[in-house]
Design an enzyme around this catalytic site. Structure first.
Site: not given
Ligand code: NPG
Length: 379
Positions: A144, A170-172, A197, A199, A222, A247, A271, A299
């Protein structure tokens, strides 16, 4: 069957992150993590189980946050567990039932169930992978990639991860950081497996705009909309071609069933922490598989403990998409446990007894910022 719970300790650690990790909701430079250490007697043997709580320090990803997880564990969850243990006996499989009268707090509940499960698996010499029904001994590793200041900086980061062997990027994304970085990554790296993703950063009003992502042939988008916007995700899914993945909206097998029925999720990011533990995670996997809905393991910047456990979960047959299970060194120079390593694009599924590798005592001591023992009282 667990004979007695002898002590429960809550450790809060602060683990520096290699480079700041920015999502649409925050920038993380350290990962503060709450750990549950539970000592129990099982079959006359004293065993220790570890659980990792994925809650963040602030309620920005979900309503839970670390101080509240610590409080709810000490005040409600551990006492409820003891009570139930005295009345009915206990196994890892009965933990969620014993805690069901406490509303919500799934991340805190997941950590406690994980610690009980770890103790139980260690007592029986069994690995989490074997317990859950893993069918492979390694899982493909995706990464990510956070929001960056500039596109060239992003391209350098993606190039590094591809060079290291990561199998999926995966690009935020967020408003102001979406079409341009996605187009640049497609242009620079061709047909790599790519997904985005958000969020929860968009609204249904952005549907026509989000449709412009379709031309980039993404594996999925996502959680573009709010966590409670199931119906709106279903609507958006009908307006765009990119497969819809949820998610934040999926917090249980029930919400997964609703999302599937509504057409809000073609894919689910599972998750374990978000859904209340590995057992509920497996239920969601089973449900999704029965409906032909693909799942992958997300993750939460876990330490080696939760990261290895996630690899075991991702080894179940319905995990048909590459998850966010990167090596420890993606985020941490030194992990709390022996590091999880990514080799040739894969992370090994652990076969040792327990849910994952135990914290290294010196690392735990170095990283700890708060430690307390839960008073078990006379119950
Ligand atoms: O590789 O653990 C990892 C991070 C993956 O981007 C990732 N997690 O929204 O999925 C998510 C994001 C996240 C990270 C969410 C930290 C909450 C806290």
């Amino acid at each position: 069957m667990i004979t007695s719970i002898d002590s429960v300790q809550l450790h809060t650690i602060s683990l520096p992150i290699r480079t700041p990790f920015t999502t649409s909701f925050s920038t993380q430079t350290v990962r503060t993590i709450l750990l549950v250490e539970l000592r129990a007697t099982i079959g006359g043997v004293s065993v220790t189980g570890w659980g990792e709580c994925v809650a963040l320090p602030d309620p920005v990803y979900s309503a839970e946050y670390i101080d509240n997880a610590r409080e709810v564990l000490s005040r409600y969850l551990v006492p409820a567990l003891l009570d139930s243990q005295h009345q009915h006996g206990m196994t890892a499989e009965t933990v969620s039932h014993a805690l069901r009268h406490i509303v919500g707090h799934r991340m805190a509940k997941a950590a406690l169930e994980m610690a009980v499960l770890d103790a139980q698996l260690r007592a029986s010499g069994r690995s989490l992978a074997s317990y859950l029904g893993a069918v492979v001994d390694r899982v493909p590793s995706g990464v990510s990639v956070g929001i960056m200041d500039t596109v060239p900086e992003l391209l350098r980061a993606v190039e590094g991860y591809l060079g290291a062997g990561y199998q999926r990027i995966k690009l935020k994304v967020m408003p102001g950081w979406d079409l341009e970085p996605v187009a640049a990554v497609r242009r620079a790296f061709g047909e790599i497996p790519l997904q985005v993703d958000a969020n929860t950063a968009y609204t249904l009003q952005d549907a026509q705009y989000l449709r412009r992502l379709d031309e980039f042939d993404l594996l999925l988008i996502e959680q573009p909309l709010g966590d409670e916007d199931l119906r709106q995700h279903a609507e958006l899914a009908r307006l765009i071609a990119t497969p819809m993945c949820l998610d934040e909206s999926i917090v249980s097998a029930q919400s997964a069933a609703d999302a599937i029925e509504l057409g809000a999720a073609a894919v689910i990011n599972i998750k374990p922490g978000r859904v209340g533990g590995y057992l509920e995670a497996r239920r969601i996997h089973d449900l999704a598989r029965a409906h032909g809905v693909g799942v992958w393991c997300g993750g939460m910047l876990e330490t080696g403990l939760g990261r290895a456990a996630n690899a075991a979960l991702a080894a179940l047959p319905g995990f048909t998409l590459t998850g966010d299970i990167s090596g420890s060194d993606r985020f941490y120079v030194r992990d709390l446990t022996e590091p999880v390593t990514m080799t040739d694009g894969f992370v090994a599924v652990p076969s040792e007894p327990g849910v994952g590798p135990v914290p290294i005592p010196e690392m735990l001591a170095d990283l700890t910022i708060d430690h307390r023992e839960v008073a078990l009282g006379s119950a």
